[in-house]
Design a protein around this motif. Structure first.
Motif, PDB file in Angstrom:
ATOM      1  N   ALA A 121      35.212 -29.507  19.641  1.00 42.99           N
ATOM      2  CA  ALA A 121      34.297 -28.819  20.561  1.00 42.99           C
ATOM      3  C   ALA A 121      32.842 -29.151  20.238  1.00 42.99           C
ATOM      4  O   ALA A 121      32.035 -29.370  21.151  1.00 42.99           O
ATOM      5  N   VAL A 122      32.504 -29.216  18.968  1.00 43.79           N
ATOM      6  CA  VAL A 122      31.136 -29.573  18.566  1.00 43.79           C
ATOM      7  C   VAL A 122      30.843 -31.018  18.973  1.00 43.79           C
ATOM      8  O   VAL A 122      29.783 -31.324  19.522  1.00 43.79           O
ATOM      9  N   PHE A 123      31.788 -31.905  18.719  1.00 43.71           N
ATOM     10  CA  PHE A 123      31.652 -33.303  19.113  1.00 43.71           C
ATOM     11  C   PHE A 123      31.451 -33.422  20.613  1.00 43.71           C
ATOM     12  O   PHE A 123      30.509 -34.059  21.093  1.00 43.71           O
ATOM     13  N   GLN A 124      32.321 -32.778  21.392  1.00 46.23           N
ATOM     14  CA  GLN A 124      32.284 -32.881  22.851  1.00 46.23           C
ATOM     15  C   GLN A 124      31.010 -32.271  23.410  1.00 46.23           C
ATOM     16  O   GLN A 124      30.437 -32.801  24.390  1.00 46.23           O
ATOM     17  N   ALA A 125      30.515 -31.178  22.834  1.00 47.75           N
ATOM     18  CA  ALA A 125      29.263 -30.570  23.305  1.00 47.75           C
ATOM     19  C   ALA A 125      28.104 -31.553  23.173  1.00 47.75           C
ATOM     20  O   ALA A 125      27.256 -31.645  24.067  1.00 47.75           O
ATOM     21  N   GLN A 126      28.066 -32.294  22.069  1.00 47.02           N
ATOM     22  CA  GLN A 126      27.014 -33.298  21.907  1.00 47.02           C
ATOM     23  C   GLN A 126      27.154 -34.418  22.939  1.00 47.02           C
ATOM     24  O   GLN A 126      26.169 -34.875  23.499  1.00 47.02           O
ATOM     25  N   VAL A 127      28.378 -34.873  23.141  1.00 40.88           N
ATOM     26  CA  VAL A 127      28.618 -35.930  24.118  1.00 40.88           C
ATOM     27  C   VAL A 127      28.174 -35.478  25.500  1.00 40.88           C
ATOM     28  O   VAL A 127      27.559 -36.243  26.261  1.00 40.88           O
ATOM     29  N   ASN A 128      28.455 -34.213  25.828  1.00 39.75           N
ATOM     30  CA  ASN A 128      28.122 -33.674  27.144  1.00 39.75           C
ATOM     31  C   ASN A 128      26.663 -33.216  27.255  1.00 39.75           C
ATOM     32  O   ASN A 128      26.233 -32.787  28.327  1.00 39.75           O
ATOM     33  N   GLY A 129      25.905 -33.257  26.157  1.00 38.87           N
ATOM     34  CA  GLY A 129      24.512 -32.867  26.180  1.00 38.87           C
ATOM     35  C   GLY A 129      24.269 -31.371  26.187  1.00 38.87           C
ATOM     36  O   GLY A 129      23.246 -30.900  26.681  1.00 38.87           O
ATOM     37  N   HIS A 130      25.182 -30.611  25.598  1.00 38.97           N
ATOM     38  CA  HIS A 130      25.017 -29.140  25.537  1.00 38.97           C
ATOM     39  C   HIS A 130      24.627 -28.684  24.168  1.00 38.97           C
ATOM     40  O   HIS A 130      24.922 -29.182  23.181  1.00 38.97           O
TER      41      HIS A 130
END
Length: 130
Positions: A121-130
């Motif tokens: 979730a932390v990884f994906q949030a960065q990828v998504n710009g959140h």
């Protein structure tokens, strides 16, 4: 950068990630290997599936800077490695994450199973710009 001491296939896993070389990355695995990336998601099974996955990861970033091992601990055919990852998204946002991989090697010294422990979730949030 100096890597910690690791068996050749595990060392290859990390070097290939930094070079963005999906062929070499997948070649560190046995033909019938399992890769849980991360643990809790369905495992990738077999070298071709692992190759396709790593190739898709590499090409989804600009660039994928790879995984850098920080510490490694070997006990028999098991190796636990703490690492840090870095990449740049297609729209030029930095992504940094860290985790621990546990590798089980086969009799030929190839990775027969790898389990990646990191917060997706932390990884994906960065990828998504959140």
């Amino acid at each position: 950068m100096m890597f910690p001491a690791m068996p050749p296939a595990v060392l290859q896993f990390f070097h290939a990630s930094q070079k963005g070389d999906a062929d070499s990355w997948a070649a560190a695995f046995a033909e019938d290997a399992h890769f849980h990336d991360p643990v809790g998601t369905p495992p990738l099974t077999g070298r071709p599936a692992i190759h396709d996955f790593t190739a898709s990861v590499i090409t989804s970033f600009r660039p994928f800077l790879g995984l850098t091992p920080v510490e490694a601990h070997t006990a028999g055919n098991s190796v636990a490695v703490a690492w840090r990852g870095a990449a740049i998204t297609q729209d030029l946002r930095p992504v940094n994450w860290s985790g621990i991989n546990v590798f089980e090697l086969d009799g030929a010294g190839l990775i027969r199973e790898a389990k990646a422990y990191f917060d997706r979730a932390v990884f994906q949030a960065q990828v998504n710009g959140h």
